[in-house]
Motif scaffolding. Structure first.
Motif, PDB file in Angstrom:
ATOM      1  N   GLU A 143      36.909  33.873  44.522  1.00  0.00           N
ATOM      2  CA  GLU A 143      37.162  35.213  45.072  1.00  0.00           C
ATOM      3  C   GLU A 143      36.815  36.288  44.047  1.00  0.00           C
ATOM      4  O   GLU A 143      36.141  37.275  44.356  1.00  0.00           O
ATOM      5  CB  GLU A 143      38.625  35.343  45.490  1.00  0.00           C
ATOM      6  CG  GLU A 143      38.942  36.652  46.157  1.00  0.00           C
ATOM      7  CD  GLU A 143      40.397  36.727  46.614  1.00  0.00           C
ATOM      8  OE1 GLU A 143      40.968  37.839  46.517  1.00  0.00           O
ATOM      9  OE2 GLU A 143      40.955  35.706  47.051  1.00  0.00           O
ATOM     10  N   MET A 144      37.237  36.085  42.816  1.00  0.00           N
ATOM     11  CA  MET A 144      37.020  37.052  41.738  1.00  0.00           C
ATOM     12  C   MET A 144      35.532  37.342  41.500  1.00  0.00           C
ATOM     13  O   MET A 144      35.147  38.480  41.270  1.00  0.00           O
ATOM     14  CB  MET A 144      37.626  36.468  40.456  1.00  0.00           C
ATOM     15  CG  MET A 144      38.241  37.413  39.505  1.00  0.00           C
ATOM     16  SD  MET A 144      38.919  36.501  38.069  1.00  0.00           S
ATOM     17  CE  MET A 144      40.286  35.637  38.797  1.00  0.00           C
ATOM     18  N   TYR A 148      49.821  33.973  33.621  1.00  0.00           N
ATOM     19  CA  TYR A 148      48.845  34.738  34.394  1.00  0.00           C
ATOM     20  C   TYR A 148      47.453  34.752  33.757  1.00  0.00           C
ATOM     21  O   TYR A 148      46.564  35.425  34.241  1.00  0.00           O
ATOM     22  CB  TYR A 148      49.356  36.162  34.647  1.00  0.00           C
ATOM     23  CG  TYR A 148      50.552  36.132  35.565  1.00  0.00           C
ATOM     24  CD1 TYR A 148      50.386  35.998  36.939  1.00  0.00           C
ATOM     25  CD2 TYR A 148      51.844  36.183  35.064  1.00  0.00           C
ATOM     26  CE1 TYR A 148      51.470  35.934  37.787  1.00  0.00           C
ATOM     27  CE2 TYR A 148      52.934  36.122  35.904  1.00  0.00           C
ATOM     28  CZ  TYR A 148      52.746  35.991  37.265  1.00  0.00           C
ATOM     29  OH  TYR A 148      53.812  35.917  38.105  1.00  0.00           O
ATOM     30  N   GLU A 170      40.751  31.208  43.284  1.00  0.00           N
ATOM     31  CA  GLU A 170      40.869  32.555  42.710  1.00  0.00           C
ATOM     32  C   GLU A 170      39.580  32.954  41.995  1.00  0.00           C
ATOM     33  O   GLU A 170      39.145  34.104  42.099  1.00  0.00           O
ATOM     34  CB  GLU A 170      42.060  32.618  41.746  1.00  0.00           C
ATOM     35  CG  GLU A 170      43.402  32.532  42.435  1.00  0.00           C
ATOM     36  CD  GLU A 170      44.553  32.382  41.461  1.00  0.00           C
ATOM     37  OE1 GLU A 170      45.609  32.991  41.718  1.00  0.00           O
ATOM     38  OE2 GLU A 170      44.418  31.658  40.449  1.00  0.00           O
ATOM     39  N   VAL A 178      43.804  30.547  36.185  1.00  0.00           N
ATOM     40  CA  VAL A 178      43.421  30.784  37.581  1.00  0.00           C
ATOM     41  C   VAL A 178      43.001  29.467  38.222  1.00  0.00           C
ATOM     42  O   VAL A 178      42.643  28.509  37.534  1.00  0.00           O
ATOM     43  CB  VAL A 178      42.275  31.819  37.676  1.00  0.00           C
ATOM     44  CG1 VAL A 178      42.765  33.218  37.337  1.00  0.00           C
ATOM     45  CG2 VAL A 178      41.116  31.450  36.767  1.00  0.00           C
ATOM     46  N   THR A 179      43.018  29.460  39.537  1.00  0.00           N
ATOM     47  CA  THR A 179      42.600  28.290  40.302  1.00  0.00           C
ATOM     48  C   THR A 179      41.136  28.451  40.703  1.00  0.00           C
ATOM     49  O   THR A 179      40.595  29.565  40.666  1.00  0.00           O
ATOM     50  CB  THR A 179      43.450  28.134  41.565  1.00  0.00           C
ATOM     51  OG1 THR A 179      43.199  29.253  42.423  1.00  0.00           O
ATOM     52  CG2 THR A 179      44.942  28.029  41.237  1.00  0.00           C
TER      53      THR A 179
END
Length: 138
Positions: free
Chosen positions: A14-15, A4, A11, A7-8
């Protein structure tokens, strides 16, 4: 590094409220450290700390110990094949163990006591490498 902690591109966009395609553009522009990214099939995987560094000026810090065994174990836990190769190239003909000594010297030189925060090994290495390259240019 945990599952975790990666991230892609979607992601990350969006973040950080980035326009679609921003991260892929930045991957092409080499804004990410090669040891902090990799492609899995058609998907880019980027460490969260690297995404934070690129998009929010994040400085990765950890609690450290001024202890040879702790430093060695910690650095070993951070190594991946790309980072290990970058370190070996940087060290040139010096023994790989020299990197442990240099990081420990950095901790001690900063006047850090056990349990205090200091920059992570990965952050330290890239800063140290950059400053050494600048010094060589002068």
């Amino acid at each position: 590094m945990f599952l975790y902690d990666v991230v892609t591109p979607a992601e990350i966009e969006e973040m950080f409220s980035l326009p679609e395609g921003s991260v892929r553009r930045d991957l092409r522009r080499s804004k990410f450290r090669q040891s902090e990214i990799r492609k899995s099939g058609a998907t880019w995987l980027i460490t969260l700390r690297e995404a934070k560094r690129v998009y929010s000026d994040y400085e990765d810090k950890i609690q450290v110990k001024k202890d040879w065994n702790w430093v060695r174990n910690y650095i070993d836990s951070e190594l991946n094949p790309v980072l290990k190769e970058e370190i070996a190239d940087f060290l040139d003909d010096a023994p790989f163990d020299r990197i442990y000594e240099l990081y420990l010297d950095g901790i001690e030189g900063a006047g850090i006591d056990d349990g205090e925060e200091y920059i992570s090994f990965v952050e330290w290495f890239y800063r140290f490498k950059e400053s050494a390259e600048e010094w060589e240019e002068d």
